[in-house]
Write a protein that holds these residues in place. Structure first.
Motif, PDB file in Angstrom:
ATOM      1  N   TRP A  80       0.827  -1.195   0.000  1.00 20.89           N
ATOM      2  CA  TRP A  80       0.000   0.000   0.000  1.00 20.89           C
ATOM      3  C   TRP A  80       0.869   1.255   0.000  1.00 20.89           C
ATOM      4  O   TRP A  80       0.550   2.248  -0.649  1.00 20.89           O
ATOM      5  N   ALA A  84       1.514   4.663  -3.158  1.00 26.53           N
ATOM      6  CA  ALA A  84       1.245   6.035  -2.711  1.00 26.53           C
ATOM      7  C   ALA A  84       1.064   6.991  -3.887  1.00 26.53           C
ATOM      8  O   ALA A  84       0.207   7.866  -3.849  1.00 26.53           O
ATOM      9  N   ARG A  87      -2.581   6.396  -5.809  1.00 34.67           N
ATOM     10  CA  ARG A  87      -3.867   6.473  -5.101  1.00 34.67           C
ATOM     11  C   ARG A  87      -4.805   7.500  -5.718  1.00 34.67           C
ATOM     12  O   ARG A  87      -6.013   7.286  -5.775  1.00 34.67           O
ATOM     13  N   ILE A 127      -9.846   1.859   0.245  1.00 31.81           N
ATOM     14  CA  ILE A 127      -8.888   2.959   0.355  1.00 31.81           C
ATOM     15  C   ILE A 127      -8.987   3.609   1.725  1.00 31.81           C
ATOM     16  O   ILE A 127      -7.973   3.889   2.373  1.00 31.81           O
ATOM     17  N   TRP A 128     -10.191   3.838   2.185  1.00 36.70           N
ATOM     18  CA  TRP A 128     -10.399   4.453   3.494  1.00 36.70           C
ATOM     19  C   TRP A 128      -9.800   3.579   4.598  1.00 36.70           C
ATOM     20  O   TRP A 128      -9.099   4.078   5.484  1.00 36.70           O
ATOM     21  N   ASN A 131      -5.853   3.466   4.332  1.00 36.49           N
ATOM     22  CA  ASN A 131      -5.225   4.732   4.716  1.00 36.49           C
ATOM     23  C   ASN A 131      -5.208   4.925   6.234  1.00 36.49           C
ATOM     24  O   ASN A 131      -4.350   5.632   6.757  1.00 36.49           O
ATOM     25  N   ARG A 132      -6.138   4.314   6.935  1.00 43.34           N
ATOM     26  CA  ARG A 132      -6.239   4.502   8.377  1.00 43.34           C
ATOM     27  C   ARG A 132      -5.646   3.350   9.168  1.00 43.34           C
ATOM     28  O   ARG A 132      -5.589   3.414  10.391  1.00 43.34           O
TER      29      ARG A 132
END
Length: 139
Positions: A80, A84, A87, A127-128, A131-132
């Protein structure tokens, strides 16, 4: 009981990391082909006064799955992080697939495009989530 990967797992992770640029390239090519397919129908109507291709249906749903599949394949933190720079492209592609699928599924009654809607929402959720997620080295 250590966190060090075994030899087989390290080889598999290396192979996955090497295939990731090819997956990104395939996703971009499919997106460009989907856009060409989308605009080919109206273009033939303008140029030839006859619509040779109808608006996309099932093929659009298949194309909408490709960014979601790429996000699923890159779910490891190191993969992931490697994505970068891509995205933004993934979000643009997902937005385009989602908007087209939602508009034609809701207003034209093309039921197969609900797969594209689900793929777009699933891609954005992926994606959410990624990313977290806590990085691997912080554990």
């Amino acid at each position: 009981m250590t966190d060090a990967p075994r030899a087989g797992e390290a080889d598999q992770n290396t192979r996955r990391a090497q295939r990731l640029p090819y997956c990104v390239a395939a996703t971009k090519v499919i997106f460009v082909l989907a856009l060409l397919r989308l605009f080919a129908g109206p273009m033939t109507k303008d140029l030839l006064d006859e619509e040779l291709l109808p608006m996309p249906t099932w093929e659009w749903a298949l194309c909408a799955l490709t960014p979601a599949i790429l996000i699923y394949l890159a779910r490891r933190p190191e993969n992931w992080i490697a994505l970068a720079g891509e995205r933004t492209f993934l979000m643009i592609a997902l937005s385009f697939y989602l908007l087209y699928s939602l508009a034609f599924a809701a207003f034209q009654g093309v039921w197969i495009l609900w797969i594209g809607v689900a793929a777009g929402l699933g891609g954005f959720a992926g994606i959410w989530y990624l990313n977290r997620r806590e990085p691997a080295h912080a554990r």
